[in-house]
Every structure is written in structure tokens, then in C-alpha cells.
Scaffold this motif. Sequence first.
Motif, short mmCIF file in Angstrom:
data_model
loop_
_atom_site.label_atom_id
_atom_site.label_comp_id
_atom_site.label_asym_id
_atom_site.label_seq_id
_atom_site.Cartn_x
_atom_site.Cartn_y
_atom_site.Cartn_z
N ASP A 92 0.84 -1.21 0.00
CA ASP A 92 0.00 0.00 0.00
C ASP A 92 0.88 1.26 0.00
O ASP A 92 0.67 2.19 0.79
N VAL A 93 1.85 1.30 -0.91
CA VAL A 93 2.82 2.39 -0.98
C VAL A 93 2.17 3.65 -1.54
O VAL A 93 1.51 3.60 -2.58
N GLU A 94 2.39 4.77 -0.86
CA GLU A 94 1.87 6.05 -1.32
C GLU A 94 2.90 6.88 -2.08
O GLU A 94 2.54 7.75 -2.87
N LEU A 95 4.18 6.64 -1.81
CA LEU A 95 5.24 7.41 -2.46
C LEU A 95 6.45 6.52 -2.66
O LEU A 95 6.89 5.82 -1.75
N VAL A 96 7.01 6.56 -3.89
CA VAL A 96 8.25 5.87 -4.21
C VAL A 96 9.35 6.93 -4.32
O VAL A 96 9.19 7.92 -5.03
N VAL A 97 10.46 6.72 -3.62
CA VAL A 97 11.56 7.67 -3.62
C VAL A 97 12.79 7.02 -4.24
O VAL A 97 13.26 5.98 -3.76
N LEU A 98 13.28 7.61 -5.31
CA LEU A 98 14.48 7.12 -5.98
C LEU A 98 15.69 7.85 -5.40
O LEU A 98 15.99 8.98 -5.79
N ALA A 99 16.33 7.21 -4.42
CA ALA A 99 17.43 7.82 -3.67
C ALA A 99 18.76 7.39 -4.31
O ALA A 99 19.48 6.57 -3.77
N ARG A 100 19.04 7.97 -5.48
CA ARG A 100 20.18 7.58 -6.31
C ARG A 100 20.01 6.15 -6.81
O ARG A 100 20.93 5.32 -6.75
N TYR A 101 18.83 5.85 -7.34
CA TYR A 101 18.56 4.59 -8.02
C TYR A 101 18.97 4.78 -9.48
O TYR A 101 18.34 5.55 -10.21
N MET A 102 20.03 4.11 -9.88
CA MET A 102 20.68 4.41 -11.15
C MET A 102 20.17 3.54 -12.29
O MET A 102 20.93 2.93 -13.05
N GLN A 103 18.85 3.46 -12.39
CA GLN A 103 18.21 2.77 -13.50
C GLN A 103 17.14 3.68 -14.08
O GLN A 103 16.42 4.35 -13.33
N VAL A 104 17.04 3.72 -15.41
CA VAL A 104 16.00 4.51 -16.06
C VAL A 104 14.71 3.69 -16.06
O VAL A 104 14.68 2.55 -16.54
N LEU A 105 13.64 4.27 -15.52
CA LEU A 105 12.36 3.58 -15.47
C LEU A 105 11.68 3.62 -16.83
O LEU A 105 11.79 4.60 -17.57
N ILE A 117 10.66 19.97 -7.56
CA ILE A 117 10.11 20.25 -6.23
C ILE A 117 11.08 21.05 -5.38
O ILE A 117 10.72 22.02 -4.73
N SER A 118 12.34 20.63 -5.37
CA SER A 118 13.33 21.24 -4.48
C SER A 118 14.70 21.24 -5.14
O SER A 118 15.06 20.28 -5.83
N GLN A 119 15.46 22.33 -4.92
CA GLN A 119 16.83 22.41 -5.41
C GLN A 119 17.73 22.98 -4.32
O GLN A 119 17.31 23.82 -3.52
N GLN A 120 18.97 22.52 -4.31
CA GLN A 120 20.00 23.01 -3.40
C GLN A 120 21.26 23.28 -4.21
O GLN A 120 21.53 22.60 -5.20
N VAL A 121 22.05 24.25 -3.76
CA VAL A 121 23.25 24.63 -4.51
C VAL A 121 24.37 24.97 -3.53
O VAL A 121 24.11 25.40 -2.40
N ILE A 122 25.62 24.75 -3.97
CA ILE A 122 26.79 25.08 -3.16
C ILE A 122 27.85 25.67 -4.07
O ILE A 122 27.98 25.26 -5.24
N VAL A 169 10.64 15.19 -0.18
CA VAL A 169 9.84 14.14 0.45
C VAL A 169 8.97 14.74 1.55
O VAL A 169 7.77 14.45 1.65
N ARG A 170 9.55 15.59 2.38
CA ARG A 170 8.78 16.19 3.49
C ARG A 170 7.65 17.06 2.96
O ARG A 170 6.50 16.96 3.43
N TRP A 171 7.94 17.92 1.99
CA TRP A 171 6.91 18.81 1.46
C TRP A 171 5.79 18.03 0.79
O TRP A 171 4.61 18.36 0.94
N HIS A 172 6.15 16.98 0.04
CA HIS A 172 5.12 16.15 -0.59
C HIS A 172 4.24 15.50 0.48
O HIS A 172 3.00 15.52 0.37
#
Length: 303
Positions: free
Chosen positions: A182-195, A252-257, A284-287
Motif C-alpha cells: 500500500d505504498v503512497e510514495l516511491v523515492v528514488l534515492a540515487r537509483y541508477m536505473q531509467v524507469l 520540487i526542491s533544489q539546493q546549490v553550493i 519528500v517532506r513537502w510532498h
Amino acid sequence: MSEAATWPETAQYVLTLDCPDSPGIVNQLSGALFNHGADIIDNRQFSDRQHLRPVPGTPEPDGHFFMRLHFSAPAGESTLAALRADLAPLAARHGMRWELRPHGARRRVLIMVSKFEHCLNDLLFRTRTGELPVEVVAVVSNHPDHQRLAEWHGIPFHHVPVTAATKPDAEARLLELVDELDVELVVLARYMQVLSDGLTRRLEGRAINIHHSFLPSFKGAKPYHQAYARGVKTVGATAHYVNSELDEGPIISQQVIEVDHTFGPEDLVAAGRDTECKALSNAVRWHCEGRVIVQGNRTIVLR
């Protein structure tokens, strides 16, 4: 109030919606909530008119309205059901997309990862400390490397290898897990495969990817090496919804350094890890807090 009297028990809820803009929406919503004894705690709203282009000789378009309303009301499933019943005709009248959930309700999340573990580790830590309103129900990987990390956090780990020949079966297994858990959200946390296109369509609006680049620049493979070749002065990361176009989903979100000419490709990779973790955890949090509304190929984030 007499000593014998007590305040009624209350619960908190979040209403997220968007619709074509028109006068009176906020007043009607406030009235509907007031009828149920609701008290507004926080309101974020945005009326988008700027990007609309009126046709010459016609009235200026009304634009689009976005809102996230955090409120308290008497506790109980009957209140939630009554609120939904009363809001439904109002939503239909205004052509709303809307969602009403208990505030703080944890979304069921499945994390996918390959060999780079920093984003996975960060998400699991933030979940464990209560920073993210999620319940991680599984970790799926095409490599066995992070099984001990997932299981240390008490989370089931599923090794689903992927080759060109087995990719359809691997994606079918992923969808089985999404349905079974019953998954509501899938998170690709550096999953290096093209869906595949079929999988991205099935997960539309409920899959978030982290790309180790400040999109729309440096898409695809080895973005830090691309950035080095261009002599960039900043590197960053972008968390976005997954769609059928590679690295083109709504951001959704961007960070820069900041970096400089002394940074080689591996230095850029190291510098980018923190931006990847922060951009992904924010997304993830905002979603999961009901703050993100997709409009075409962009998002409105009501923070």
C-alpha cells in the motif's frame, strides 16, 4: 467555564487544493469549516495570474488558485467523514483537485537505491528521528550492498537485480511491492536505473527522484563531470517528480553550493552529496505534508 466543564477533544487536519481562481473561494471554504467547529491554524495560498497570457481583445484570465489549510476540529472519524461530505459539492462547483488528511499522518514510502548510500542513509536517519512524516515500508535495490543498513533500521530489504533482459520482470516486481505494501510514495534515492514509460505512468505524481545536478543543466549520466568540463562555479542537486522524460519531471526542491576552479570532478561529487540529501529530504517532506501541487510541468510549493 465551570470546573466540571471540559474542552472538547480536537484533532488537526490539512486540506490541500487547487482550482480555477474565482471570487469567494476562501470565504466559502472558511464557512464550511466553521460549520464544523474548525479553527484555522495556518494558511498558505497563492493565486497565479502572471504566467497566463490573455488573448488580445478578451478579458484578462482569472488565473489559478492554490491553497494549503491547516486547521483543528473536533476529533473523530465522523468529523473527517462529515468534512469530506460537505467539501465535496463545493469542490465540484469550483472544479477543485483536493485532498483532506489528518495532520501528521505518515505516508507509506518505498525507497529505491543502487550503490550510492548517502541519500538512503539520510532519509532513514531523518525518518528515525521523526523529521519526516513517513513510514518507510521497504527498501528496494538492484544491488545487495545496503541490506544490513536497511535491516538495522528494521526495514525489509528487497534485492531486485536488473539487466536488459530482466528489466520488465524487475519493474513488475516493484509494482507488486507497491500494491502489496500500500505504498503512497516511491523515492528514488540515487537509483541508477531509467524507469520505463509504462512504469512512470503508473507512478505519476507519486515518485520522486534526486538528480545530482542543478536541472535543467547537465542531464543524464555523469553530470558532475559535465559540470567540471564547463568550469561551473556552483554545483547543486534537484529533486523532481518522475515522468517519461529523463530528468524532465516537475521540480520540487533544489539546493546549490559554491565551488571554484580548484575542484576536480571527484571534489564536485563530494561537494554535491550534501545538496542531494537536503534537496531530496525537503521534497519528500513537502510532498508528505501536502505542500506540493503539480501544475503542468512545474510545481507550486506552499511552505
